[in-house]
Design an enzyme around this catalytic site. Structure first.
Site, PDB file in Angstrom:
ATOM      1  N   HIS A  54       0.958  -1.257   0.066  1.00 27.12           N
ATOM      2  CA  HIS A  54       0.306  -0.492   0.051  1.00 27.12           C
ATOM      3  C   HIS A  54       1.379   1.546  -0.101  1.00 27.12           C
ATOM      4  O   HIS A  54       0.438   2.329   0.537  1.00 27.12           O
ATOM      5  CB  HIS A  54      -0.748   0.243   1.029  1.00 27.12           C
ATOM      6  N   HIS A 216      -6.759  -4.729  -1.328  1.00 25.76           N
ATOM      7  CA  HIS A 216      -5.990  -5.958  -1.165  1.00 25.76           C
ATOM      8  C   HIS A 216      -6.316  -7.052  -2.870  1.00 25.76           C
ATOM      9  O   HIS A 216      -5.861  -8.168  -2.627  1.00 25.76           O
ATOM     10  CB  HIS A 216      -5.869  -6.754  -0.141  1.00 25.76           C
TER      11      HIS A 216
END
Lengths: 328, 217
Positions: A54, A216
Site C-alpha cells: 500500500h 487488497h
C-alpha cells in the site's frame, strides 16, 4: 515485475528505503521503520502498520508531524505483534503510544495482542480503528468496514496533535474524530498481481470496472462496463456523501491505486470537484496522488473528511515525511 | 483400537511428532491452501502458514521443550510471531491455549487432550468472534473436538467433512466476508488447514486416513 524473488520483496524495499531516507531508522531484520529522533521527549508516539503493498502507506508517513513508527507486514498480510511491540517501545517517551489500526481481522488481532504485550512492558497504549470504506454494506454480517484512505487523514491530523504536545487521550480522541468524519469509496480498472502469486488475484476483463473495491485485490460491490471519469466521480462521490452527509467543509483525498497516471488522477479530481460543487459541499483542501495503494492496481478512491477549524489547522501543520511534506 | 489396554498416555514426544507432522502437511499442501485463498481471500494462506511452521520446527529443535503443554505453547508463540494476518493470532491462540490447558504434566491422557483442545477452539472462536457456519476454521475444529471422544480418525474425518461443508456457506468473518454472496461455492482455506492439523494428530496416533478403515476393524 521489478523484483528479485517474491520472498524478499519487503526486505528489499526496506533496504532501499533506508538508503533513500537517512532521517529514518529502518530495521530491515525486524521490519520496523522509526523516526530517527524517537523517542521525542514528552511526545505521544504514533505507531501504525499493515500489510505491505500500500506504499507510501505506512512507512512513507513516518517523520515529524505524522507517524513515529511503522510496521510493514508481508504483502497484504498484517504484521506480527513483535514488530508493533518493538516499535512501541522504541518511540515511547513515557507519554504513551497510539496504535492506528486499519479495520481488517488480521490487523485488529495482531495490534490487540501487541497492545497487551506492550502494556506488560510498561507502555501506555491507546488505539484508533480506521473503518471508512462505505462500499462494505451490511457490515454487521461481515468483518465490518475496511480502513482505506481515511488512514492518511488520521495519521496526519493525530500526528500533528501529538507533535504539538497533546496528551495520549487527546491524540486518541482526535484520531477517532477524524475517522468518524471520513468516508471513502474505491474503483478498480484492473485487478492486482501479488509478487507471490504472479498473476491477477481476480479476473477483470478490459472494458469493465469494479466498483467498491478494497485495497487488497478483493473484488468489489459490483462490476460494470467501463465508465468515464465524469461518471465514476458522480458514482464515488455520491456513495461517500450518502453516508457522510457533511454539514461543513471537507478535506478531499483523490487517491490513485498504484497504476493510474497522475494525469488521469488530476482529470478525475476535476470531476470530483465538479460533483462536490454541484452538491453544495465546500472543499477546504485537496490532496491528489498515489498514497494508499494496492500494488499495481489501476483505479482510484475518493475520501472526504469533514473538518472543523481545529482539524483544518492540524492538517495544515508542518509535516516532514518521505511521502508527505509541507510547512516549516 | 487400544481400549483393551489401560488408557494410553501421550508424552512430549507424541506432541513433537504431531507438530512435525502438521508442519509436513502444510509444506505438502501449501500450494493448495494458497489456491483456495486466492478464490476468496488474497492468495497467501499456504505461504504464510509455511513460513510459520518452518519457524516452529526450527524453534522446537533449538528449545527442546520438555512437556506436552510446553510444546504447544512454544509452537503457538512462534506462529503468532511469524505468520501475521489473522491466521497467526488464531492458530497461535489455538495451540497456546490448548498447551496452557494441558498444564505442566509430563504425560496426558487422550481425554485430557480432547478437553484442552476444546478450550483452545473456544479461545479461537472468542478471539475471532466466529461461530459455526461463518465459514471459518471453527467449522472444521468444533466437529473435530466433538468427535475426539470416539477416535482420532473420527475427529480427522469430522474436520475434513466440516471443511468441505464450508463450500456452500457465505462467509461472515474475515476478508472473504467482503465478497458477500460471491464467497459461496468455495472451500474456506482456514477450515481446510485446520483439518490438516487434526489429520496430523490422527496420523501421529497411528490412525492416519490411510489406515482409518482398518483402525475400526
Amino acid at each position: 515485475m521489478l523484483i528479485n524473488v517474491p520472498e524478499t520483496v519487503v526486505a528489499d524495499a526496506l533496504r532501499g528505503m533506508a538508503a533513500a531516507h537517512p532521517e529514518l531508522s529502518v530495521d530491515v531484520d525486524n521490519r520496523v521503520v522509526v523516526r530517527r529522533d524517537a523517542p521525542v521527549a514528552g511526545k505521544v508516539g504514533l505507531v501504525s502498520g499493515g500489510g505491505s503493498g500500500h506504499e507510501p502507506l505506512h512507512g512513507g508517513f513516518v517523520g515529524p508531524g505524522m507517524l513515529s513508527a511503522a510496521c510493514p507486514g508481508e504483502v497484504f498480510t498484517s504484521p506480527v505483534p513483535d514488530q508493533m511491540v518493538r516499535a512501541a517501545t522504541a518511540v515511547d517517551s513515557g507519554a504513551g503510544v497510539l496504535f492506528i489500526v486499519k479495520n481488517y481481522t488480521g490487523d485488529v488481532l495482531n495490534f490487540d495482542m501487541a497492545a497487551e504485550l506492550a502494556e506488560d512492558e510498561g507502555v501506555r497504549v491507546a488505539k484508533v480503528l480506521v473503518n471508512d470504506d462505505v462500499a462494505v454494506t451490511d457490515s454487521l454480517f461481515t468483518a465490518g468496514r475496511r480502513g482505506t484512505g481515511a488512514t492518511l487523514f488520521v495519521e496526519k491530523i493525530a500526528g500533528a496533535a501529538a507533535e504539538e504536545g497533546a496528551p495520549l487521550e487527546r491524540v486518541e480522541a482526535i484520531g477517532r474524530q477524524v475517522n468518524e468524519s471520513a468516508r471513502s469509496f474505491g474503483v478498480a480498472l484492473s485487478a492486482v498481481t501479488t509478487p507471490s502469486k504472479g498473476s491477477p488475484t481476480f479476473d477483470l476483463p478490459d472494458g469493465e470496472l469494479e466498483l467498491g473495491i478494497g485495497i487488497h485485490g478483493e473484488p468489489g460491490r459490483e462490476r460494470r462496463a467501463m465508465m468515464t471519469a465524469r461518471e465514476i466521480a458522480d458514482f464515488a462521490v455520491d456513495a461517500v456523501l450518502e453516508d457522510l452527509r457533511p454539514s461543513g467543509p471537507v478535506l478531499a483525498l483523490v487517491n490513485g491505486m498504484g497504476a493510474t497516471p497522475l494525469l488521469e488522477l488530476y482529470g478525475f479530481n476535476a470531476e470530483v470537484q465538479r460533483v462536490l460543487a454541484e452538491r453544495g459541499v465546500a472543499v477546504a483542501r485537496t490532496l491528489v496522488g498515489n498514497y494508499v495503494t494496492s500494488l499495481d492496481m489501476a483505479g482510484c478512491s475518493v475520501t472526504l473528511c469533514q473538518v472543523d477549524e481545529d482539524l483544518l489547522r492540524l492538517w495544515d501543520a508542518p509535516v516532514q515525511t518521505p511521502a508527505l511534506r509541507w510547512g516549516r | 483400537m487400544s481400549d483393551q489396554d489401560s488408557e494410553p498416555v501421550l508424552d512430549v514426544d507424541f506432541f513433537r511428532r504431531w507438530i512435525g507432522t502438521a508442519a509436513a502437511s502444510v509444506e505438502r499442501e501449501a500450494d493448495r491452501l494458497t489456491e483456495l485463498d486466492s478464490a476468496i481471500g488474497d492468495a497467501d494462506h499456504g505461504s504464510n502458514l509455511q513460513r510459520g511452521f518452518r519457524a516452529v520446527t526450527a524453534e522446537l529443535e533449538k528449545a527442546a521443550p520438555e512437556t506436552p503443554g510446553a510444546v504447544l505453547i512454544l509452537a503457538g508463540r512462534q506462529l503468532i510471531s511469524t505468520v501475521g494476518g489473522a491466521s497467526g493470532p488464531l492458530y497461535g491462540t489455538l495451540l497456546r491455549r490448548t498447551g496452557k490447558a494441558l498444564g505442566d504434566s509430563a504425560e496426558v491422557t487422550p481425554a485430557r487432550l480432547a478437553e484442552a483442545l476444546g478450550e483452545g477452539v473456544a479461545a479461537v472462536a472468542q478471539l475471532g468472534g466466529a461461530k459455526a457456519g461463518d465459514k471459518t476454521m471453527i467449522d472444521a475444529l468444533e466437529p473435530a473436538v466433538a468427535a475426539l471422544g470416539t477416535s482420532y480418525a473420527a475427529a480427522a474425518a469430522a474436520a475434513e467433512e466440516g471443511a468441505v461443508a464450508t463450500v456452500p456457506l457465505q462467509a461472515r468473518k474475515g476478508r472473504a466476508s467482503y465478497l458477500g454472496e460471491r464467497s459461496i461455492g468455495h472451500q474456506d482455506p482456514g477450515a481446510t488447514s485446520s483439518a490438516l492439523l487434526i489429520a496430523a494428530l490422527a496420523e501421529t496416533a497411528g490412525e492416519g486416513s490411510a489406515d482409518a478403515e482398518s483402525a475400526g476393524a
